[in-house]
Design a protein around this motif. Structure first.
Motif, PDB file in Angstrom:
ATOM      1  N   ARG A   1      10.638 -14.836   2.759  1.00 32.70           N
ATOM      2  CA  ARG A   1       9.237 -15.240   2.620  1.00 32.70           C
ATOM      3  C   ARG A   1       8.340 -14.019   2.557  1.00 32.70           C
ATOM      4  N   PHE A   2       7.212 -14.168   1.822  1.00 31.20           N
ATOM      5  CA  PHE A   2       6.362 -13.001   1.629  1.00 31.20           C
ATOM      6  C   PHE A   2       5.542 -12.642   2.858  1.00 31.20           C
ATOM      7  N   LEU A   3       4.785 -13.654   3.336  1.00 30.82           N
ATOM      8  CA  LEU A   3       3.741 -13.349   4.305  1.00 30.82           C
ATOM      9  C   LEU A   3       4.261 -12.786   5.630  1.00 30.82           C
ATOM     10  N   ASP A   4       5.290 -13.409   6.180  1.00 25.88           N
ATOM     11  CA  ASP A   4       5.705 -12.944   7.503  1.00 25.88           C
ATOM     12  C   ASP A   4       6.916 -12.020   7.449  1.00 25.88           C
ATOM     13  N   ARG A   5       7.538 -11.838   6.301  1.00 23.45           N
ATOM     14  CA  ARG A   5       8.702 -10.955   6.264  1.00 23.45           C
ATOM     15  C   ARG A   5       8.482  -9.759   5.346  1.00 23.45           C
ATOM     16  N   LYS A   6       8.186 -10.061   4.060  1.00 23.32           N
ATOM     17  CA  LYS A   6       8.135  -8.949   3.111  1.00 23.32           C
ATOM     18  C   LYS A   6       6.915  -8.061   3.305  1.00 23.32           C
ATOM     19  N   LEU A   7       5.760  -8.693   3.583  1.00 21.50           N
ATOM     20  CA  LEU A   7       4.539  -7.905   3.725  1.00 21.50           C
ATOM     21  C   LEU A   7       4.610  -6.945   4.917  1.00 21.50           C
ATOM     22  N   PRO A   8       4.952  -7.453   6.127  1.00 20.35           N
ATOM     23  CA  PRO A   8       5.055  -6.510   7.243  1.00 20.35           C
ATOM     24  C   PRO A   8       6.071  -5.415   6.966  1.00 20.35           C
ATOM     25  N   SER A   9       7.131  -5.802   6.254  1.00 23.35           N
ATOM     26  CA  SER A   9       8.157  -4.799   6.042  1.00 23.35           C
ATOM     27  C   SER A   9       7.715  -3.760   5.013  1.00 23.35           C
ATOM     28  N   MET A  10       6.869  -4.177   4.039  1.00 20.87           N
ATOM     29  CA  MET A  10       6.322  -3.191   3.091  1.00 20.87           C
ATOM     30  C   MET A  10       5.490  -2.150   3.838  1.00 20.87           C
ATOM     31  N   ILE A  11       4.649  -2.659   4.740  1.00 17.94           N
ATOM     32  CA  ILE A  11       3.794  -1.754   5.508  1.00 17.94           C
ATOM     33  C   ILE A  11       4.648  -0.841   6.393  1.00 17.94           C
ATOM     34  N   ALA A  12       5.642  -1.469   7.043  1.00 14.38           N
ATOM     35  CA  ALA A  12       6.506  -0.684   7.922  1.00 14.38           C
ATOM     36  C   ALA A  12       7.240   0.411   7.146  1.00 14.38           C
ATOM     37  N   ASN A  13       7.726   0.071   5.952  1.00 13.54           N
ATOM     38  CA  ASN A  13       8.450   1.072   5.168  1.00 13.54           C
ATOM     39  C   ASN A  13       7.569   2.264   4.825  1.00 13.54           C
ATOM     40  N   ARG A  14       6.322   1.974   4.437  1.00 11.28           N
ATOM     41  CA  ARG A  14       5.370   3.049   4.158  1.00 11.28           C
ATOM     42  C   ARG A  14       5.181   3.947   5.368  1.00 11.28           C
ATOM     43  N   LEU A  15       4.887   3.271   6.485  1.00 10.87           N
ATOM     44  CA  LEU A  15       4.609   4.000   7.730  1.00 10.87           C
ATOM     45  C   LEU A  15       5.793   4.874   8.130  1.00 10.87           C
TER      46      LEU A  15
ATOM     47  N   LEU B   1      12.278   6.157   2.170  1.00  6.19           N
ATOM     48  CA  LEU B   1      13.105   5.066   1.668  1.00  6.19           C
ATOM     49  C   LEU B   1      12.196   3.895   1.325  1.00  6.19           C
ATOM     50  N   HIS B   2      12.613   3.101   0.342  1.00  5.18           N
ATOM     51  CA  HIS B   2      11.826   1.920  -0.002  1.00  5.18           C
ATOM     52  C   HIS B   2      12.070   0.787   0.974  1.00  5.18           C
ATOM     53  N   ASP B   3      13.242   0.797   1.610  1.00  2.00           N
ATOM     54  CA  ASP B   3      13.638  -0.375   2.363  1.00  2.00           C
ATOM     55  C   ASP B   3      14.427   0.022   3.600  1.00  2.00           C
ATOM     56  N   TYR B   4      13.708   0.250   4.680  1.00  2.00           N
ATOM     57  CA  TYR B   4      14.386   0.610   5.920  1.00  2.00           C
ATOM     58  C   TYR B   4      15.127  -0.568   6.521  1.00  2.00           C
TER      59      TYR B   4
END
Ligand code: UDP
Ligand code: MG
Length: 344
Positions: free
Chosen positions: A147-161, A170-173
């Protein structure tokens, strides 16, 4: 907790005179995934046999309460390449990984999820990168099926951070499908939700990191064990990783810098107020600046003290465990090749 132990497996030691030492160990943490197990075992075995290299599969049953363990026991009875490590209760994915690493004997360790979201057919791609000379190869779920809102979005932010803070980009920790050289994983200690930081931690001990795109499927059975709450823990762990990576040998450098800044500013304000009082003959008792000056001085002194305490703790840490503050790759013409200390 009060589970009367079902006789556990023989001690996890070498009763393996008859088997070849595996070259590849696949480590899989598993918590209540009974529906996925048959398919997981089948597809994984197919992919690994095709490699033609000796392997072992280590499934860590992280305190499952469904039918997972009996099923695993049945599979393990028929295939000695399948090792099952059963934990006494649910310790969490990171601990399950750590247990798996401790039992793995292969030179290369591959990790993945038990829920069929990772594709074992990607394993050769990871191994190819390892063979190129990388120490850690991380999967990148290019078309992640969550799911986007609770899984992919937080993980996008986390990967950046994480990328910015650790400087391992890495694109995908969060992807569990990864491969490691064993020496590198041995240097890494895991706590909290730290498994996603293994590439960063490993790179701190000098490992070379690569990333390859991998497949990702939606979860077919059971449900995800995580939600948004994980994000908070990941952020806190990130602070730990940042601190360990940059300042663990010199805590005073972090706390002391902040402390000196605060103390300096406090003293400056204090001097200014003193001048106002004695040279300008004004009342300073009601000035908010006075409060700020006092606060800055107190905080400054505390930070410096904290840094000094940190220095002592860090010495205890390194010296009690005989941990050097450096890591040697190899020594040519050295007396011992244990890697750590070299007497010339
Ligand atoms: N898992 C585990 N212990 C736990 C939670 C999860 O061993 O306490 C395992 C789970 O069985 C799966 C993997 O960790 O194999 C990833 O969990 P999940 O699929 O729920 O996470 P997601 O893919 O949704 O991030
Ligand atoms: Mg999953």
């Amino acid at each position: 907790m009060n589970e009367v132990s079902v006789r556990s497996h023989p001690a996890p030691q070498e009763q393996t005179v008859n088997t070849q030492r595996p070259e590849i160990s696949v480590v899989i943490p598993l918590y209540n995934e009974e529906e996925s197990i048959p398919e997981l075992y089948r597809s994984l075995t197919e992919a690994l046999e095709a490699l033609g290299r000796p392997y072992e599969i280590i499934i860590v049953d992280d305190g499952s309460t469904d039918g997972s363990f009996p099923l695993l026991r049945q599979l393990a009875a028929e295939d000695e390449r399948l090792k099952v490590v059963r934990l006494r209760r649910n310790f969490g994915q990171t601990a399950a990984f750590a247990a798996g690493f401790d039992h793995a004997r292969g030179d290369i360790i591959v990790t993945m999820d038990a829920d069929l979201q990772n594709d074992p057919r990607d394993i050769p791609k990871l191994l190819a990168k390892i063979d190129e000379g990388y120490d850690i190869v991380s999967g990148w779920r290019v078309n992640r099926q969550d799911r986007f809102l609770d899984r992919k979005l937080p993980s996008m932010i986390a990967n950046r951070l994480i990328s910015n803070v650790t400087d391992v980009r890495l694109h995908d920790y969060g992807c569990s499908l990864k491969a490691y050289r064993r020496e590198v994983i041995r240097e890494v200690r895991l706590y909290g939700e730290l498994h996603r930081f293994i590439p960063a931690l490993a790179s701190q001990v000098g490992g070379a990191v690569a990333e390859v795109p991998v497949n990702h499927q939606p979860r077919r059975y059971g449900r995800s064990k995580y939600g948004l709450s994980r994000t908070v823990r990941v952020i806190l762990d990130l602070i730990t990783v940042w601190f360990l990576g940059s300042y663990s040998t010199r805590p005073l450098h972090v706390f002391g810098t902040l402390g000196l800044g605060s103390l300096g500013l406090g003293i400056l304000f204090g001097l200014y107020l003193t001048a106002v009082k004695f040279l300008g003959h004004q009342d300073i008792g009601t000035r908010p600046l006075l409060l700020l000056a006092v606060l800055l001085v107190v905080v400054g002194i505390q930070l410096i003290t904290m840094g000094l305490l940190g220095e002592m703790i860090i010495r205890t840490y390194h010296e009690s465990q005989g941990k050097p503050i450096y890591i040697v790759r190899e020594v040519l013409n050295g007396k011992e090749d244990r890697g750590e200390r070299t007497a010339q």
